[in-house]
Design an enzyme around this catalytic site. Structure first.
Site, PDB file in Angstrom:
ATOM      1  N   CYS A 116       0.951  -1.199  -0.103  1.00  7.75           N
ATOM      2  CA  CYS A 116      -0.131  -0.049  -0.068  1.00  7.75           C
ATOM      3  C   CYS A 116       1.008   1.160  -0.115  1.00  7.75           C
ATOM      4  CB  CYS A 116      -0.949   0.041   1.002  1.00  7.75           C
ATOM      5  SG  CYS A 116      -1.994  -1.546   1.383  1.00  7.75           S
TER       6      CYS A 116
ATOM      7  N   HIS B 214      -3.371   7.017   1.871  1.00  7.90           N
ATOM      8  CA  HIS B 214      -3.959   5.981   1.516  1.00  7.90           C
ATOM      9  C   HIS B 214      -5.259   5.466   2.011  1.00  7.90           C
ATOM     10  CE1 HIS B 214      -4.191   1.484   0.682  1.00  7.90           C
ATOM     11  NE2 HIS B 214      -3.774   1.191   2.086  1.00  7.90           N
TER      12      HIS B 214
ATOM     13  N   ASN C  54     -10.071  -0.244  -0.746  1.00  4.82           N
ATOM     14  CA  ASN C  54      -8.797  -0.233  -0.678  1.00  4.82           C
ATOM     15  C   ASN C  54      -7.915  -0.750  -1.816  1.00  4.82           C
ATOM     16  OD1 ASN C  54      -6.044  -0.709  -0.062  1.00  4.82           O
ATOM     17  ND2 ASN C  54      -6.540  -1.381   2.128  1.00  4.82           N
TER      18      ASN C  54
END
Length: 309
Positions: free
Chosen positions: A100, A236, A266
């Protein structure tokens, strides 16, 4: 982004969950999942759009970095597939794996290459088809993730990046992990079983809400800025509770933390560039604005940057 939208209600038809359960805990209401698309096909489209947006031709690109944990092939890299598709014959191309945090890592690598004069124009991407590595019977994990790709052009003759920080904590890496293929050779025989993401959500949350504010404060200090100087914090998009906790710890209004997770979920390395693109398309970004970017996740890894638009 993939064409197909999958809502929380859609997921409730195939597993024991609900829109209320997912949205109240994560802020996610829907996500895009691939059907015919691939990591490479989405990356190629994102690259072409970024080039058009920046007014850059394929001949000008001499570096391509793709941050991904879900490339379509072990080899060739997604970056090499993009290079071939867009005709960037002069570019060196490679993938990196920082989960990520990947887009931030790619940005930092590109910045280093550009500053020492090795290259002049970089194409960097975060791209994922996370739906391929999810256990769709594990309602605690699969509901969080989506697919997509985001791209940006970075040039040596622009200021842009003012400060950055990055780090890794491999000792805690297994709290968010996805195994690769098992050993399978003349010495060891294993079935070709599927491997899926597994996550300790509480540990990831604790990591994020302590590490991200610290990293952001570090880059602000390096840039000689305070939170009051920052127009937006583009984090993020993992979970709305993480974003709210970071805002609270920094003592910054949540209004400065734009989100896309409600409709994207996500998307690991792709979440920051996709959020930036949405902000840009909405007209939120003006020349001279100062923006903090921050990615965090598997590894465990983190990366933050202060950029000037």
């Amino acid at each position: 982004m993939p064409e197909t939208v999958v809502t929380n209600d859609d997921l409730s038809r195939i597993m024991d969950t609900s829109d209320e359960w997912i949205s109240s805990r994560t802020g996610i209401r829907e996500r895009r999942l691939v059907k015919d698309e691939t990591t490479a096909s989405m990356s190629i489209k994102a690259s072409i759009r970024a080039m058009e947006n920046a007014g850059v031709t394929a001949d000008e690109i001499d570096l391509i970095i793709v941050a991904t944990v879900t490339g379509d092939h072990v080899t060739p890299s997604t970056a090499c597939e993009i290079q071939a598709a867009i005709g960037a014959d002069k570019a060196v191309a490679f993938d990196i794996n920082a989960a990520c945090s990947g887009f931030l890592f790619a940005l930092h690598i590109a910045d280093a290459y550009l500053k020492i004069g090795t290259y002049k124009t970089a194409l960097i991407l975060g791209a994922e088809t996370l739906s391929r590595i999810m256990d769709w019977s594990d309602r605690s994990t699969c509901v969080l993730f989506g697919d997509g790709a985001g791209a940006a052009i970075v040039r040596a003759d622009q200021t842009g990046l003012l400060a950055y920080d990055q780090g890794s904590d491999g000792a805690r890496g297994m709290v968010l992990a996805c195994p690769n293929r098992s050993n399978n050779n003349p010495l060891v025989k294993n079935p070709t079983d599927m491997k899926f993401v597994n996550m300790d959500g509480q540990e990831v949350y604790k990591f994020a809400v302590t590490t991200v504010p610290s990293s952001i404060n570090k880059v602000l200090a390096e840039a000689g800025l305070t939170t009051e100087d920052i127009d937006y914090f583009a984090l993020h998009q993992a979970n709305i509770r993480i974003i709210q906790a970071v805002a609270k710890r920094l003592k910054v209004s949540e209004d400065k933390f734009p989100t896309s997770l409600d409709h994207c979920g996500n998307i690991s390395a792709a979440s920051v560039p996709i959020l930036l693109d949405e902000m840009n398309q909405k007209g939120l970004l003006k020349p001279g604005m100062k923006i903090v970017l921050s990615g965090f996740g598997g590894g465990l890894t983190w990366g933050s940057a202060v950029i000037e638009w």
